[in-house]
Motif scaffolding. Sequence first.
Motif, mmCIF file in Angstrom:
data_model
loop_
_atom_site.group_PDB
_atom_site.id
_atom_site.type_symbol
_atom_site.label_atom_id
_atom_site.label_comp_id
_atom_site.label_asym_id
_atom_site.label_seq_id
_atom_site.Cartn_x
_atom_site.Cartn_y
_atom_site.Cartn_z
ATOM 1 N N GLU A 1 0.828 -1.207 0.000
ATOM 2 C CA GLU A 1 0.000 0.000 0.000
ATOM 3 C C GLU A 1 0.860 1.254 0.000
ATOM 4 O OE1 GLU A 1 -3.049 -0.288 -0.762
ATOM 5 O OE2 GLU A 1 -2.796 -2.455 -0.631
ATOM 6 N N ALA A 2 1.982 1.219 0.684
ATOM 7 C CA ALA A 2 2.886 2.375 0.673
ATOM 8 C C ALA A 2 3.446 2.605 -0.732
ATOM 9 C CB ALA A 2 4.017 2.166 1.676
ATOM 10 N N ILE A 3 3.776 1.522 -1.414
ATOM 11 C CA ILE A 3 4.278 1.635 -2.787
ATOM 12 C C ILE A 3 3.181 2.161 -3.702
ATOM 13 C CG2 ILE A 3 5.070 0.294 -4.782
ATOM 14 C CD1 ILE A 3 6.533 -1.534 -2.786
ATOM 15 N N ALA A 4 1.959 1.651 -3.533
ATOM 16 C CA ALA A 4 0.846 2.090 -4.376
ATOM 17 C C ALA A 4 0.578 3.580 -4.206
ATOM 18 C CB ALA A 4 -0.408 1.285 -4.035
ATOM 19 N N ARG A 5 0.733 4.091 -2.976
ATOM 20 C CA ARG A 5 0.504 5.519 -2.726
ATOM 21 C C ARG A 5 1.688 6.378 -3.146
ATOM 22 N NH1 ARG A 5 -0.871 3.414 2.340
ATOM 23 N NH2 ARG A 5 1.023 4.363 3.220
ATOM 24 N N GLY A 6 2.819 5.729 -3.419
ATOM 25 C CA GLY A 6 4.031 6.506 -3.690
ATOM 26 C C GLY A 6 4.584 7.149 -2.437
ATOM 27 N N ASP A 7 4.287 6.557 -1.282
ATOM 28 C CA ASP A 7 4.722 7.094 0.016
ATOM 29 C C ASP A 7 6.110 6.542 0.328
ATOM 30 O OD1 ASP A 7 5.116 7.818 2.635
ATOM 31 O OD2 ASP A 7 3.072 7.318 3.287
ATOM 32 N N HIS A 8 7.128 7.251 -0.109
ATOM 33 C CA HIS A 8 8.491 6.753 0.029
ATOM 34 C C HIS A 8 8.917 6.633 1.488
ATOM 35 C CE1 HIS A 8 9.267 8.434 -4.286
ATOM 36 N NE2 HIS A 8 8.455 7.407 -4.261
ATOM 37 N N GLU A 9 8.457 7.558 2.326
ATOM 38 C CA GLU A 9 8.826 7.488 3.736
ATOM 39 C C GLU A 9 8.266 6.231 4.390
ATOM 40 O OE1 GLU A 9 10.937 9.279 5.480
ATOM 41 O OE2 GLU A 9 11.410 10.256 3.574
ATOM 42 N N GLN A 10 7.034 5.876 4.031
ATOM 43 C CA GLN A 10 6.443 4.668 4.600
ATOM 44 C C GLN A 10 7.120 3.416 4.049
ATOM 45 O OE1 GLN A 10 4.341 4.716 7.102
ATOM 46 N NE2 GLN A 10 4.419 2.478 7.236
ATOM 47 N N VAL A 11 7.511 3.447 2.771
ATOM 48 C CA VAL A 11 8.279 2.326 2.207
ATOM 49 C C VAL A 11 9.544 2.115 3.023
ATOM 50 C CG1 VAL A 11 9.629 1.529 0.234
ATOM 51 C CG2 VAL A 11 7.379 2.539 -0.130
ATOM 52 N N HIS A 12 10.239 3.204 3.313
ATOM 53 C CA HIS A 12 11.463 3.094 4.110
ATOM 54 C C HIS A 12 11.161 2.559 5.503
ATOM 55 C CE1 HIS A 12 13.041 6.589 1.412
ATOM 56 N NE2 HIS A 12 13.050 5.431 0.790
ATOM 57 N N ALA A 13 10.047 3.003 6.088
ATOM 58 C CA ALA A 13 9.686 2.538 7.432
ATOM 59 C C ALA A 13 9.399 1.037 7.423
ATOM 60 C CB ALA A 13 8.475 3.305 7.937
ATOM 61 N N GLU A 14 8.695 0.553 6.399
ATOM 62 C CA GLU A 14 8.390 -0.879 6.321
ATOM 63 C C GLU A 14 9.655 -1.697 6.109
ATOM 64 O OE1 GLU A 14 5.633 -2.125 7.137
ATOM 65 O OE2 GLU A 14 4.559 -0.216 7.242
ATOM 66 N N MET A 15 10.582 -1.202 5.303
ATOM 67 C CA MET A 15 11.831 -1.926 5.092
ATOM 68 C C MET A 15 12.690 -1.917 6.350
ATOM 69 S SD MET A 15 11.567 -3.393 2.300
ATOM 70 C CE MET A 15 13.195 -4.149 2.425
ATOM 71 N N ARG A 16 12.642 -0.816 7.111
ATOM 72 C CA ARG A 16 13.372 -0.801 8.379
ATOM 73 C C ARG A 16 12.762 -1.814 9.349
ATOM 74 N NH1 ARG A 16 13.650 4.798 7.241
ATOM 75 N NH2 ARG A 16 11.754 5.206 8.448
ATOM 76 N N SER A 17 11.425 -1.961 9.303
ATOM 77 C CA SER A 17 10.773 -2.970 10.137
ATOM 78 C C SER A 17 11.217 -4.370 9.736
ATOM 79 C CB SER A 17 9.254 -2.838 9.998
ATOM 80 O OG SER A 17 8.590 -3.923 10.619
ATOM 81 N N TYR A 18 11.248 -4.605 8.419
ATOM 82 C CA TYR A 18 11.709 -5.901 7.913
ATOM 83 C C TYR A 18 13.131 -6.187 8.372
ATOM 84 C CZ TYR A 18 14.143 -8.852 4.539
ATOM 85 O OH TYR A 18 14.954 -9.796 3.971
ATOM 86 N N TYR A 19 14.004 -5.211 8.197
ATOM 87 C CA TYR A 19 15.400 -5.398 8.583
ATOM 88 C C TYR A 19 15.525 -5.572 10.089
ATOM 89 C CZ TYR A 19 20.378 -4.344 9.196
ATOM 90 O OH TYR A 19 21.689 -4.389 9.550
ATOM 91 N N GLY A 20 14.719 -4.833 10.846
ATOM 92 C CA GLY A 20 14.782 -4.946 12.300
ATOM 93 C C GLY A 20 14.408 -6.327 12.787
ATOM 94 N N HIS A 21 13.366 -6.939 12.173
ATOM 95 C CA HIS A 21 12.986 -8.305 12.538
ATOM 96 C C HIS A 21 14.114 -9.280 12.223
ATOM 97 C CE1 HIS A 21 8.779 -7.250 13.276
ATOM 98 N NE2 HIS A 21 8.597 -8.479 13.684
ATOM 99 N N ALA A 22 14.685 -9.137 11.035
ATOM 100 C CA ALA A 22 15.752 -10.055 10.631
ATOM 101 C C ALA A 22 16.972 -9.908 11.530
ATOM 102 C CB ALA A 22 16.134 -9.798 9.171
ATOM 103 N N LEU A 23 17.324 -8.681 11.839
ATOM 104 C CA LEU A 23 18.504 -8.445 12.665
ATOM 105 C C LEU A 23 18.304 -8.953 14.090
ATOM 106 C CD1 LEU A 23 21.330 -7.212 12.802
ATOM 107 C CD2 LEU A 23 20.270 -5.033 13.424
ATOM 108 N N ALA A 24 17.103 -8.734 14.641
ATOM 109 C CA ALA A 24 16.830 -9.208 16.002
ATOM 110 C C ALA A 24 16.904 -10.728 16.070
ATOM 111 C CB ALA A 24 15.462 -8.717 16.461
ATOM 112 N N TRP A 25 16.366 -11.403 15.054
ATOM 113 C CA TRP A 25 16.432 -12.869 15.029
ATOM 114 C C TRP A 25 17.871 -13.335 14.888
ATOM 115 C CZ3 TRP A 25 15.706 -16.668 10.548
ATOM 116 C CH2 TRP A 25 15.543 -17.973 11.040
#
Length: 261
Positions: A190-214
């Motif tokens: 949905e962030a990509i569909a809206r063109g919301d680059h800040e939210q795209v970055h936030a979702e990718m940081r969430s993805y990376y944060g989960h991977a790094l914590a594991w």
Amino acid sequence: MSPSAGVTRNTLRQQIADALRDEVLAGRLPPGREFTVKQIAEQYGVSATPVREALFDLSAQGLLASDQHRGFQVREFTVADYRAMAEARALVVEGLFRNPAEVAVRPEGLASIRRRAAEAVRAAKGGDLDVLIGYDLRFWRELGQFVLNPYIADFLTRLRVQAWVFAVHRLRRDGMDEDVLWFGHEELVEAIARGDHEQVHAEMRSYYGHALAWADRLEARETKGSAEGTAEEGAEGRTDGPPGPGPAMPPQSPESPGHCA
């Protein structure tokens, strides 16, 4: 060779590569499992040539390691490898969406990606690892079709496959929960569909944060296990009297070929 023979061999080569990749992703060919071209050819009842080509294809994708004398083995990725994969994906995706000229979001493609996202999240919450892997890979592959640079799209797909090769047997061993799995597929779409680059970055940081914590938890567990193993070995090595003969070597069993369903 006739043109039809070439097409048949290439098709068989792809089928074998796809089947073996599925076996690895399902965890039925675990890291370190060794096999030869001859074993796989006999398993499938085909000639060695398409098998050899398929195995070299999977080696080029980073899923297998090859040795001139020992054949092939499923690659063993370390926690450090996994951490680097997650970081690379996050950096590349964030970089792409900082430059809209590199991404062409086609509305007709969003409906399919939304379905993949919903199914991936449903499988993750339901604990169905096989279904999750399938939909997650399709999700990222279809998302990669928006990327105008095909080399970057291919790179991202390969990284995701390698990450699952690392993760699958650990998740089967330890189980899946929200501390390990990332459920942000739908929010990212949905962030990509809206063109919301800040939210795209936030979702990718969430993805990376989960991977790094594991990765941190796995690393801590492996470090603890290694320390406990060293302590046990030291305790077993201490005796009150003079050292005696060591234990007899256990009988060596022949290695079995990799299983291919």
